[in-house]
Scaffold this active site. Structure first.
Site, short mmCIF file in Angstrom:
data_model
loop_
_atom_site.label_atom_id
_atom_site.label_comp_id
_atom_site.label_asym_id
_atom_site.label_seq_id
_atom_site.Cartn_x
_atom_site.Cartn_y
_atom_site.Cartn_z
N SER A 263 0.81 -1.20 0.00
CA SER A 263 0.00 0.00 0.00
C SER A 263 0.86 1.27 0.00
O SER A 263 1.66 1.48 -0.89
CB SER A 263 -0.96 -0.05 1.20
OG SER A 263 -2.01 0.83 1.04
N ASP B 193 -8.03 -5.49 -6.58
CA ASP B 193 -7.88 -4.26 -5.80
C ASP B 193 -8.16 -3.06 -6.69
O ASP B 193 -7.69 -2.99 -7.83
CB ASP B 193 -6.45 -4.18 -5.25
CG ASP B 193 -6.20 -2.89 -4.47
OD1 ASP B 193 -7.14 -2.39 -3.83
OD2 ASP B 193 -5.06 -2.40 -4.50
N HIS C 153 -6.41 -6.21 -2.38
CA HIS C 153 -5.31 -5.34 -1.96
C HIS C 153 -4.29 -6.07 -1.10
O HIS C 153 -3.09 -5.81 -1.19
CB HIS C 153 -5.91 -4.17 -1.17
CG HIS C 153 -4.94 -3.13 -0.77
ND1 HIS C 153 -4.36 -2.27 -1.67
CD2 HIS C 153 -4.42 -2.79 0.44
CE1 HIS C 153 -3.54 -1.45 -1.04
NE2 HIS C 153 -3.56 -1.75 0.24
#
Length: 512
Positions: A232, A421, A478
């Protein structure tokens, strides 16, 4: 977790503090003053959405440690570590006493009062030869314990708060470090606002200093291969730290760190390219229709490009404005899609709740666990909205710019992304990797798409050339290690052993 989200985690997990905006010539401007107050409020709201989306309830906005009024003593050892004796259910092939599990604090130099908290898990297989891997969770401002307990750590949390062995923990193939950073995140703390970080220079220097302290305490691991990983918003942290370590090695600073590579999962690295890719990904995945796409591309993307260019030229407050301007692209898509889970578009969020990670807080607030960790009465701040906001002017900075020099020095890079994601989607990552100018760019672009096969099944598609590999992971959002734990462990194992890019049985001459 970018790792690394809008109503979000990325953009798993990510954001920033800024000073008041002012007119460039010092003359008050009503519109700029309005922006000055609106942007930090917007960032604070985004951070709160991220926290609520994970069902987390930190007691503080930032970890100030034993108390904001009482600084910790400056004297004493720089690093204090203790063996970790937490009961784990089930049979891991070893007793917990046989495994090297540690938790500790490192007193950061060049700060007023900062302490960095970390976990260290020695390899379950071969600690003397397995690489040392550090994991960084994004946010910005979210604890790496999110990944430890829900993704790739040695154990998971059962409903009754017992610990269960994770058969696919990355300590099966590495000596594994999780760090709470930047300062104020997780159990890491400072009583001084001066120790709050606002950019990658501060973040990477703190992490580099921590690594120096870690290898000084554990010199037997300094010869092992070293890899930087994360998710991330760590798409910012990781290349910055890799460059800092490489710089330190070249300048013969302190202990030589045997850096071999860095890997970013669903990360935010080149925001300009990645924000522009949102409508392309959303259209391809049928989240929006053609008219929505045309509207976004013509009305929102140009202003994002312009604001991002100004950010690149001027930095500072212009980057905070670029964050809000470009985030309108992401939020427009969310408005169209309704309650979609932007970390995994196959799922819906229930209200603001997208995942329930509350048992992490429940576990770490138990007195027996806190005693085992040696944290005393220090609060655990699962995700810090203040740290998130403090990094606001860092969000839109392009961290791709320092990567080519690392590749030219032979340091490997793996960019991987779960295909479902949205927030840090695979397409945006693939676009910036393809566009990156380095000596192997043409050969990388021309390379075939190769199947990533685990146990005879295709788990992803990848392409590689030299030190660079890109992998799109099937059936994952994700948080790839959470959605595809076995494939993620095999990815790490092969990559660190130099076997990931070896052509497998099937070559797919098709688009990724």
């Amino acid at each position: 977790m970018t790792p690394t989200f809008s109503p979000i985690l990325l953009l798993s997990l990510l954001l920033l503090l800024l000073s008041p905006l002012s007119s460039p010539i010092g003359i008050p401007d009503a519109s700029r003053e309005s922006q000055s107050s609106a942007v930090p409020n917007f960032a604070k709201a985004e951070a709160q959405k991220l926290i609520r989306g994970f069902n987390l309830r930190p007691k503080q906005d930032i970890n100030t440690g034993p108390g904001a009024a009482a600084e910790s003593p400056v004297g004493g050892p720089m690093l204090v570590e203790k063996p970790l004796r937490l009961p784990v259910l089930g049979d891991a092939g070893n007793s917990i006493q046989d495994l090297g599990h540690h938790a500790g604090y490192y007193r950061l130099p060049d700060t007023k009062d900062a302490r960095m908290f970390y976990f260290f898990f020695e390899s379950r297989k071969n600690k003397s030869s397995d690489p040392v891997v550090i994991w960084l969770t994004g946010g910005p401002g979210c604890s790496s314990e999110l990944a430890l307990f829900y993704e790739n750590g040695p154990f998971h949390i059962a409903k009754n708060l017992s610990l269960l062995w994770n058969d696919f923990g990355w300590d099966q193939a590495s000596n594994l470090i999780y760090v709470d950073q930047p300062t104020g995140t997780g159990f890491s703390y400072s009583s001084s606002e001066n120790d709050t970080r606002h950019d990658e220079t501060g973040v990477s220097n703190d992490l580099y200093n921590f690594l120096q302290g870690f290898f000084k305490l554990h010199p037997q691991y300094a010869k092992n291969d070293f890899y930087i990983t994360g998710e991330s918003y760590a798409g910012h942290y990781i290349p910055a730290l890799a460059a800092r370590v490489n710089q330190g090695n070249k300048a013969n600073e302190g202990i030589h760190i045997n850096l071999k590579g860095f890997a970013m999962g669903n990360g935010l690295t080149d925001p300009i390219i990645q924000y522009k890719a949102y409508p392309d990904f959303a259209l391809a995945m049928k989240l929006i229709n053609q008219s929505d796409y045309t509207s976004i591309v013509t009305e929102l993307v140009p202003s994002c490009e312009q604001a991002s260019t100004i950010c690149g030229d001027d930095g500072g407050d212009s980057c905070a404005n670029a964050f809000q301007t470009c985030n309108s692209i992401f939020n427009e898509i969310l408005d169209i899609t309704g309650g979609i889970n932007y970390y995994d578009i196959r799922k819906q969020c229930v209200g603001q709740l997208c995942y329930d990670f509350s048992n992490m807080e429940n576990l770490l607030n138990q007195q027996k666990v806190r005693d085992a960790l040696g944290v005393g009465d220090i609060d655990f701040v699962s995700c810090s909205s203040t740290v998130y906001e403090a990094m606001l002017t860092d969000w839109m900075r392009n961290l791709e710019i320092g990567i080519p020099a690392l590749l030219e020095d032979g340091i490997k890079m793996l960019v991987y992304a779960g295909e479902y994601d949205l927030i840090c989607n695979w397409l945006g990552n693939f676009k910036w990797v393809n566009a990156m100018a380095w000596s192997g760019q043409k050969d990388f672009v021309a390379a075939p798409n190769v199947s990533f096969v685990v146990d005879g099944a295709e788990k992803g598609l990848m392409k590689s050339h030299g030190p660079l590999t890109f992998l799109k992971v099937h059936d994952a959002g994700h948080m790839v290690p959470m959605d595809q734990p076995k494939a993620a462990l095999e990815m790490l194992r092969r990559w660190t052993q130099g076997k990931l890019a070896v052509t497998q049985s099937k070559v797919r001459i098709v688009p990724l």
